[in-house]
Design an enzyme around this catalytic site. Structure first.
Site, mmCIF file in Angstrom:
data_model
loop_
_atom_site.group_PDB
_atom_site.id
_atom_site.type_symbol
_atom_site.label_atom_id
_atom_site.label_comp_id
_atom_site.label_asym_id
_atom_site.label_seq_id
_atom_site.Cartn_x
_atom_site.Cartn_y
_atom_site.Cartn_z
ATOM 1 N N ASN A 161 -7.741 -34.713 -54.531
ATOM 2 C CA ASN A 161 -7.460 -33.535 -55.156
ATOM 3 C C ASN A 161 -6.110 -33.362 -55.559
ATOM 4 O O ASN A 161 -5.479 -32.266 -55.790
ATOM 5 C CB ASN A 161 -7.722 -32.458 -54.483
ATOM 6 C CG ASN A 161 -7.279 -32.318 -52.940
ATOM 7 O OD1 ASN A 161 -6.574 -33.238 -52.717
ATOM 8 N ND2 ASN A 161 -7.871 -31.564 -52.071
ATOM 9 N N ARG A 214 1.753 -27.789 -47.077
ATOM 10 C CA ARG A 214 1.207 -26.944 -45.662
ATOM 11 C C ARG A 214 2.115 -25.913 -45.141
ATOM 12 O O ARG A 214 3.348 -25.723 -45.408
ATOM 13 C CB ARG A 214 1.444 -28.062 -44.554
ATOM 14 C CG ARG A 214 0.167 -29.044 -44.660
ATOM 15 C CD ARG A 214 -1.153 -28.681 -44.310
ATOM 16 N NE ARG A 214 -2.153 -29.394 -44.682
ATOM 17 C CZ ARG A 214 -2.802 -29.693 -45.746
ATOM 18 N NH1 ARG A 214 -2.733 -28.886 -46.601
ATOM 19 N NH2 ARG A 214 -3.901 -30.471 -45.803
ATOM 20 N N GLN A 268 -4.800 -21.304 -40.172
ATOM 21 C CA GLN A 268 -5.921 -20.942 -41.358
ATOM 22 C C GLN A 268 -7.162 -20.513 -40.526
ATOM 23 O O GLN A 268 -7.540 -21.511 -39.838
ATOM 24 C CB GLN A 268 -5.760 -22.045 -42.400
ATOM 25 C CG GLN A 268 -4.610 -22.205 -43.117
ATOM 26 C CD GLN A 268 -4.571 -22.945 -44.297
ATOM 27 O OE1 GLN A 268 -3.832 -22.966 -45.188
ATOM 28 N NE2 GLN A 268 -5.944 -23.472 -44.630
ATOM 29 N N HIS A 281 -6.593 -21.109 -48.736
ATOM 30 C CA HIS A 281 -6.679 -22.448 -49.208
ATOM 31 C C HIS A 281 -7.516 -23.106 -50.297
ATOM 32 O O HIS A 281 -8.557 -23.489 -49.842
ATOM 33 C CB HIS A 281 -6.752 -23.265 -47.649
ATOM 34 C CG HIS A 281 -6.248 -24.634 -47.914
ATOM 35 N ND1 HIS A 281 -6.086 -25.131 -46.586
ATOM 36 C CD2 HIS A 281 -6.010 -25.530 -48.886
ATOM 37 C CE1 HIS A 281 -5.404 -26.552 -47.016
ATOM 38 N NE2 HIS A 281 -5.318 -26.670 -48.181
HETATM 39 N N1 NAI Z 1 -3.256 -27.464 -50.675
HETATM 40 C C1 NAI Z 1 -4.234 -28.282 -50.863
HETATM 41 O O1 NAI Z 1 -5.368 -27.924 -51.005
HETATM 42 C C2 NAI Z 1 -3.602 -29.609 -50.694
HETATM 43 C C3 NAI Z 1 -2.584 -29.914 -50.073
HETATM 44 N N2 NAI Z 1 -2.124 -30.990 -49.908
HETATM 45 C C4 NAI Z 1 -0.964 -31.601 -49.081
HETATM 46 O O2 NAI Z 1 0.152 -32.099 -50.178
HETATM 47 C C5 NAI Z 1 0.806 -33.209 -49.456
HETATM 48 C C6 NAI Z 1 1.314 -34.161 -49.919
HETATM 49 O O3 NAI Z 1 0.350 -34.952 -50.685
HETATM 50 P P1 NAI Z 1 0.210 -36.298 -51.621
HETATM 51 O O4 NAI Z 1 1.375 -35.720 -52.625
HETATM 52 O O5 NAI Z 1 -1.074 -36.635 -51.938
HETATM 53 O O6 NAI Z 1 0.985 -36.979 -50.611
HETATM 54 P P2 NAI Z 1 1.720 -38.548 -50.668
HETATM 55 O O7 NAI Z 1 1.921 -39.138 -49.311
HETATM 56 O O8 NAI Z 1 1.287 -39.033 -51.999
HETATM 57 O O9 NAI Z 1 3.591 -38.015 -51.191
HETATM 58 C C7 NAI Z 1 4.240 -37.487 -49.913
HETATM 59 C C8 NAI Z 1 5.502 -37.653 -50.095
HETATM 60 O O10 NAI Z 1 6.425 -36.918 -49.240
HETATM 61 C C9 NAI Z 1 7.516 -37.715 -48.797
HETATM 62 N N3 NAI Z 1 7.818 -37.108 -47.608
HETATM 63 C C10 NAI Z 1 7.112 -37.243 -46.398
HETATM 64 N N4 NAI Z 1 8.258 -36.970 -45.508
HETATM 65 C C11 NAI Z 1 9.150 -36.587 -46.128
HETATM 66 C C12 NAI Z 1 10.461 -36.019 -45.625
HETATM 67 N N5 NAI Z 1 10.797 -35.701 -44.250
HETATM 68 N N6 NAI Z 1 11.173 -35.843 -46.296
HETATM 69 C C13 NAI Z 1 11.270 -36.363 -47.537
HETATM 70 N N7 NAI Z 1 10.149 -36.806 -48.256
HETATM 71 C C14 NAI Z 1 9.304 -36.716 -47.499
HETATM 72 C C15 NAI Z 1 6.731 -39.132 -48.857
HETATM 73 O O11 NAI Z 1 7.670 -40.011 -48.891
HETATM 74 C C16 NAI Z 1 6.039 -39.134 -50.000
HETATM 75 O O12 NAI Z 1 6.479 -39.475 -51.095
HETATM 76 C C17 NAI Z 1 -0.275 -33.661 -48.384
HETATM 77 O O13 NAI Z 1 0.165 -34.086 -47.247
HETATM 78 C C18 NAI Z 1 -1.052 -32.291 -47.825
HETATM 79 O O14 NAI Z 1 -0.397 -31.869 -46.905
HETATM 80 C C19 NAI Z 1 -2.663 -32.172 -50.353
HETATM 81 C C20 NAI Z 1 -3.895 -32.024 -51.217
HETATM 82 C C21 NAI Z 1 -4.728 -30.560 -51.041
#
Ligand code: NAI
Length: 855
Positions: A624, A760, A789, A809
């Protein structure tokens, strides 16, 4: 006394100055002169203008060095048109109108070339209304009326074919004002005594009103001018008493129609044709039967005025304001024609007016009211017509009205603002509220809307409406069941592979799956919001391979979920549904081997506990990403355009354009950043490409995709936050990111910026968000994720107070996304049974190790 005054370029200016010094007229305090030229090309015009200013300044100095200062500024506005402005500001000692006028009527070294039209307008305290329209092309003239105190004066400015100009001031006899008869020039003349140079009056008036175009005369009329009409002074006076008046005769330009339509006050939608007939203007606005409304909010109080409507868009124009210690934002304003600006600004209690736009001709009416610093106007030019490249504008781009306003208030200690909005196409309130039975036009619109009505649109509308009304707990949205239905379809179309092996699961288990061949297991706990029936149907598709329990029952000792958990080998959840997989819960899950997240984001699973228990945790990476990225853009735009309150208005059958427009911005020119440059961060930024925003990202590491995309990495998060008008959070929830956006971090954001969080909820401090919204540090916050949630009823975000725009959500739950993670889950469940590994990127916990993005 000879009250007829006549000045011209060059030498006559001195005479003008002298005569004005001895003038018995009251001095004008705080005059503001705006000369606006509109021209399409640079040519030598700017140079000529500079000369003029220089000369004016020089003469101003000659008259009295400390009397006034002249400042030139110019700004380019939409469509390649440049506005040149000359600001004349006194230093409090005052000078006469004539004095100023005389000093300005200097011969520029080179005649303005390429001037399309222009006008010189005077405003000042003591001059209730004054206006001179001038700067006609060579060989034409224009005139206006000024009213200073009780005294009215016709001012004529004429430009000969040699480029020389002449100014004539004709005080209008009081007797004529009181008793204008038919208001014709003859009536006027009948009140002019011989000793007041009746002959001169006659001559000038004839020039202005009656003289055949072919006749020469004092300034040489434009022989081709078709305009030749009598002045109806009754109408002029009426007009002037009600609004600023422009009288123009500038050599055949079409805008003279507008000028005259203002002067002659034709009926709504009509303009005066040179022939003297009233005709509909070429771009006549639709007319509305009822009165227009103008709602103003003055220092928190609401003021309503009928029959006036304003069109608002805002931007602060940066211009020099010499020698002004106290006020004011410099400003220009835009109002719809037929708006009586003075009525608004004359209200004592107003402190600041925020309005504007591109219709430069309208703004000057408010200048005088800005001079004492009580009122500041904030202009956002180019908002309406869209300027392709703002960087080329010679004005400080300041797009954020809220910020402009705040700054203005902060800088000038202004107390409040008037916020006038609406537009002249605004239908009256009754129409907006809608009659009980639809009009044919409304019916047509409804039918058209119905044709475009898709389930998706319906779901979106439903959600937006829910958001707009603060109903964020709506978990029974159509989308949920549609989503489930799609998922079911998916299951029907792609039943589990290896059909018929349900009771004979594969032997090998690279993932550590149990080898209890021949037994049926509790394999999955699937949950679709509000779709228990649909879920059961879905589950049946898997029953030949495992025992499947589907439940929407939330966690809790008595829940279906917890009842079956001890028997489950696989648990499939969407984030937070049906349960947080906590350490305590895991203790009860004796047979659990695999925890799958139908989506992205597995922070609802205690990953450390899972690792300690040697469980495998995996999610459908990428399933997603697009959905959330699109939703990120949606929320940025919704907030910037102040869309939700607008939607809410219609839902409540209200019509209040200013309330929305005063906080709505274009995206173009904004800076948007993502904290987290992973998959969603990248896709969000890609989607912002066409919006002409500056794009930044912050991450622990650089992302090649973003670099290639031209998104700039800012290595310090605080630095990024300080630059962005909108920030979207795209990082996972980890111990390091929990509460990352606390008061301190939000404080580093640009004041009045927007924060979007679909990552989140617990990444932000919910109380800090509310506080920032209340203080104006944040202009808006939107997201679909909550620290808990569903949120408890007393959650500070519950009900979307203020400018919160929360939804349940849902950002990653489109039909398409559901389909993708359904497929992903099926693949993984099958792989598990078949003993095959998952895609590498899907593992979150494997063999006791947590994936780096969750560390
Ligand atoms: N609201 C919703 O329905 C959805 C929410 N999400 C949330 O979005 C988040 C991100 O998703 P993606 O982009 O697919 O994940 P991803 O793993 O591709 O990207 C996350 C990025 O955050 C960076 N990161 C992690 N910790 C960090 C920190 N302390 N400081 C700086 N950068 C940091 C990582 O280096 C990475 O580049 C997911 O973990 C999830 O919590 C994801 C899909 C659906």
């Amino acid at each position: 006394m000879n009250r007829f005054r006549k000045w011209g370029w060059g030498g006559q200016a001195e005479h003008a100055a002298q005569s004005s010094m001895s003038s018995s007229r009251p001095l004008v305090q705080n005059i503001w002169v705006g000369i606006d030229w509109f021209y399409q090309q640079d040519g030598g015009f700017l140079e000529a203008f500079r000369d003029l200013c220089h000369n004016a300044k020089a003469v101003g100095s000659t008259l009295n060095a400390s009397k006034f200062d002249v400042t030139l500024y110019h700004e380019q506005v939409a469509n390649g048109v440049t506005q040149l402005c000359l600001a004349v500001e006194d230093n409090g000692r005052g000078f006469s109108f004539e004095e100023l006028l005389g000093s300005l009527m200097l011969k520029p070294r080179s005649a303005p070339a390429g001037a399309e039209a222009g006008q010189l307008s005077f405003y000042g305290e003591g001059m209730k209304t004054s206006l001179v329209h001038m700067m006609a092309p060579k060989g034409s003239f224009c005139f206006g009326l000024t009213m200073q105190g009780e005294e009215w004066t016709v001012v004529m400015l004429s430009r000969g074919s040699d480029g020389n100009a002449e100014v004539v001031l004709l005080p209008i006899p009081r007797a004529f004002v009181d008793n204008p008869g038919d208001g014709t020039t003859n009536d006027l003349l009948s009140h002019v005594a011989e000793e007041d140079c009746k002959a001169d009056y006659q001559k000038v008036l004839e020039k202005m009103c009656r003289q055949p175009a072919s006749t020469g005369g004092i300034s040489g009329l434009n022989p081709n001018s078709p305009y030749n009409w009598p002045i109806d002074f009754v109408k002029v006076f009426q007009a002037m008493q009600q609004r600023s008046v422009i009288v123009d005769k500038n050599g055949g330009r079409q805008d003279v129609y507008n000028v005259l339509s203002t002067l002659y006050l034709p009926e709504e939608g009509q303009q005066l044709h040179p022939s003297g007939k009233l005709v509909a203007p070429p771009h006549a606005p639709p007319t509305h039967a009822g009165p227009y409304r103008l709602r103003m909010s003055v220092l928190g109080r609401e003021v309503t005025s009928e029959n006036h409507a304003w069109h608002i868009a805002v931007r602060e124009g940066a211009r020099p304001r010499p020698h002004r210690k106290e006020p004011s934002a410099i400003l220009t304003i835009r109002a719809s024609p037929k708006v009586h600006a003075q009525q608004l600004v004359g209200r004592e209690q107003l402190d600041i007016i925020c309005t504007a736009g591109n219709q430069l001709g309208r703004d000057r009416f408010l200048y005088p009211f800005c001079l004492d610093g009580r009122i500041a106007l904030v202009q956002l030019a180019s908002t309406q017509h869209g300027t392709p490249d703002r960087s080329k504008l010679n004005i400080e781009p300041l797009d954020n009205f809220a910020q402009a306003l705040m700054r203005t208030l902060a800088t000038h200690s202004l107390q409040g603002y008037l916020d006038a909005g609406g537009d002249r196409y605004l239908p009256p309130a009754e129409t907006v509220a809608g009659p009980s039975s639809p009009t044919p036009q409304q019916r047509h619109q409804q039918q058209a809307a119905a044709r475009h009505h898709t389930p998706m649109a319906s779901a979106l509308q439903h959600r937006m409406t829910a958001a707009a009304t603060g109903d964020s707990h709506d978990s029974s949205t159509g989308l949920g069941s549609e989503g489930a239905a799609a998922a079911l379809n998916q299951l029907h179309q792609h039943p589990l592979q290896n059909g018929g092996v349900g009771t004979r699961p594969s032997a090998a288990t690279a993932n550590g799956a149990s080898k209890r061949a021949g037994t049926r297991r509790h394999a999955a706990v699937l949950q679709f919001q509000g779709t228990a029936t649909a879920g059961r149907t879905a589950g049946r598709r898997q029953q030949d391979r495992a025992d499947v329990i589907l439940t929407s029952d939330k966690e809790g000792p008595e829940s279906e979920f917890e009842k079956h958990l001890p028997e489950a080998e696989i648990v499939v959840t969407t984030p937070f549904h049906p349960a947080y997989i906590t350490k305590d819960l895991l203790k009860k899950a004796h047979k659990l081997k695999l925890v799958l997240t139908a989506g992205i984001g597995s922070d609802h699973v205690d990953l450390q506990a899972a690792a300690d228990n040697n469980l495998t945790v995996a999610e459908v990476t990428g399933s997603n990403t697009t959905s959330v990225a699109e939703d990120n853009v949606l929320r940025i735009v919704l907030l910037m355009r102040n869309f939700l309150p607008a939607l809410e208005q219609i839902k409540e059958k209200k019509w209040d354009v200013p309330a929305v427009a005063a906080h709505a911005h274009d995206m173009m020119g904004m800076t948007v950043g993502t904290v987290g440059g992973g998959a969603i961060g990248l896709e969000t930024m890609k989607r912002l490409r066409g919006w002409e925003v500056k794009r930044l990202y912050f991450d622990r590491k650089n992302n090649e995709g973003l670099d290639k995309e031209g998104v700039t990495l800012v290595k310090d998060m605080g630095e990024l936050l300080g630059q962005c008008d909108a920030v979207t959070i795209c990082i996972p929830l980890t111990p390091a990111t929990k509460g990352m956006f606390d008061k301190d971090t939000i404080g580093k954001m640009k004041k009045g910026a927007y924060l979007i969080n679909n990552a989140r909820g617990a990444i932000v401090d919910k109380h800090a968000v509310v506080e920032a919204l209340e203080s104006g540090q944040l202009a808006g916050y939107s997201g679909d994720v909550w620290d808990q949630q569903p949120p408890p009823k007393d959650h500070p975000w519950s009900g979307n107070p203020g400018n919160l725009a929360m939804t349940p959500h849902v950002s990653g739950t489109t039909l398409e996304a559901q389909q993708r993670y359904q497929e992903g889950i099926h693949d993984m469940v099958n792989a598990w049974f078949d003993g095959k590994p998952f895609d590498e990127v899907n593992y979150i916990v494997r063999e006791g190790e947590i994936a780096p993005q969750y560390q």
